[in-house]
Design a protein around this motif. Structure first.
Motif, mmCIF file in Angstrom:
data_model
loop_
_atom_site.group_PDB
_atom_site.id
_atom_site.type_symbol
_atom_site.label_atom_id
_atom_site.label_comp_id
_atom_site.label_asym_id
_atom_site.label_seq_id
_atom_site.Cartn_x
_atom_site.Cartn_y
_atom_site.Cartn_z
ATOM 1 N N GLY A 38 -5.515 -12.762 -64.258
ATOM 2 C CA GLY A 38 -4.252 -11.904 -64.854
ATOM 3 C C GLY A 38 -4.351 -11.987 -66.295
ATOM 4 O O GLY A 38 -5.404 -12.591 -66.952
ATOM 5 N N ASP A 55 0.678 -11.495 -66.299
ATOM 6 C CA ASP A 55 0.785 -10.292 -65.600
ATOM 7 C C ASP A 55 -0.330 -10.404 -64.541
ATOM 8 O O ASP A 55 -1.420 -10.370 -64.978
ATOM 9 N N GLU A 57 -2.856 -9.802 -61.911
ATOM 10 C CA GLU A 57 -3.604 -8.334 -61.426
ATOM 11 C C GLU A 57 -4.348 -8.422 -60.185
ATOM 12 O O GLU A 57 -4.200 -7.588 -59.413
ATOM 13 N N ARG A 58 -4.737 -9.870 -59.765
ATOM 14 C CA ARG A 58 -5.306 -9.923 -58.394
ATOM 15 C C ARG A 58 -5.233 -11.564 -58.076
ATOM 16 O O ARG A 58 -5.043 -12.474 -58.712
ATOM 17 N N THR A 65 3.611 -13.062 -56.402
ATOM 18 C CA THR A 65 4.301 -12.135 -57.389
ATOM 19 C C THR A 65 3.396 -11.749 -58.400
ATOM 20 O O THR A 65 2.192 -12.194 -58.602
ATOM 21 N N THR A 66 3.649 -10.672 -59.195
ATOM 22 C CA THR A 66 2.884 -9.951 -60.039
ATOM 23 C C THR A 66 3.113 -10.663 -61.615
ATOM 24 O O THR A 66 2.274 -10.424 -62.483
ATOM 25 N N THR A 67 3.790 -11.506 -61.585
ATOM 26 C CA THR A 67 4.055 -12.080 -63.071
ATOM 27 C C THR A 67 4.420 -13.712 -62.752
ATOM 28 O O THR A 67 5.165 -13.985 -61.576
ATOM 29 N N THR A 127 -3.744 -8.000 -53.893
ATOM 30 C CA THR A 127 -2.714 -7.706 -55.001
ATOM 31 C C THR A 127 -1.542 -8.255 -54.556
ATOM 32 O O THR A 127 -0.692 -7.786 -53.601
ATOM 33 N N PRO A 130 5.014 -6.658 -56.217
ATOM 34 C CA PRO A 130 5.784 -6.466 -57.272
ATOM 35 C C PRO A 130 7.416 -7.046 -56.788
ATOM 36 O O PRO A 130 7.599 -6.605 -55.583
#
Length: 170
Positions: A38, A55, A57-58, A65-67, A127, A130
């Motif tokens: 990230g 953040d 990314e992978r 979660t994406t964050t 991924t 979100p």
């Protein structure tokens, strides 16, 4: 004379952090609670530790979660990892209570640009979705993961060998 006395009595700075040997990507993966790549979105400096917001990314393990945020010691002398805002990292994090992630310079955490061996071992990953709550779930290991990593490493070695051989023949 005073300068000489100051030089003679200068005490070297002590470094409390020491890491024991190197560890393979596979060993580090098994020991980690979460493994992800990230970009650093923000860094909150504290008195003794920094909170680093990513953040994601992978992900390869334990991230939904994406964050997310993790902590690291505020000093490299205490094994704190010196993250830089806007840069991308492969992060190996650990947690004792499944809610607060930590990392250190003793893990294989590093810039994505230098994480060749780790990315070859880790493979494609997934991924994160979100909007999911920022939780860290311990996942059982995939029994095929070591074989996938070995296959990726062998493929990378063959490509590297072939490129070197073709450069020598030119």
């Amino acid at each position: 004379m005073l300068g000489l006395a100051a030089t003679l009595f200068e005490v070297p700075k002590a470094h409390a952090c020491s890491c024991v040997g190197s560890i393979s990507p596979g060993e580090q993966f098994e020991k980690s609670t979460a493994v992800f790549a990230g970009k650093v979105a923000d860094i909150e400096a504290g008195d003794y530790s920094n909170t680093v917001h990513f953040d994601v990314e992978r992900a390869w393990k334990g991230v939904s979660t994406t964050t997310l945020a993790l902590t690291t010691s505020g000093s490299s002398d205490s094994c704190g990892y010196d993250f830089e805002k806007g840069k991308e990292y492969v992060v190996y994090a650990y947690s004792s209570d499944e809610s607060s992630l930590r990392t250190s310079t003793c893990s294989r955490t590093q810039l994505v640009a230098y994480a060749y061996d780790d990315l070859a071992y880790l493979g494609a990953g997934y991924t994160p979705a979100p909007g999911q709550p920022a939780t860290v779930a311990k996942e059982p290991g995939d029994p095929l993961l070591p074989f996938i990593g070995i296959g990726a490493a062998v493929t990378a070695a063959i490509v590297l060998f072939t490129r070197r051989k073709s450069k020598r023949q030119k």
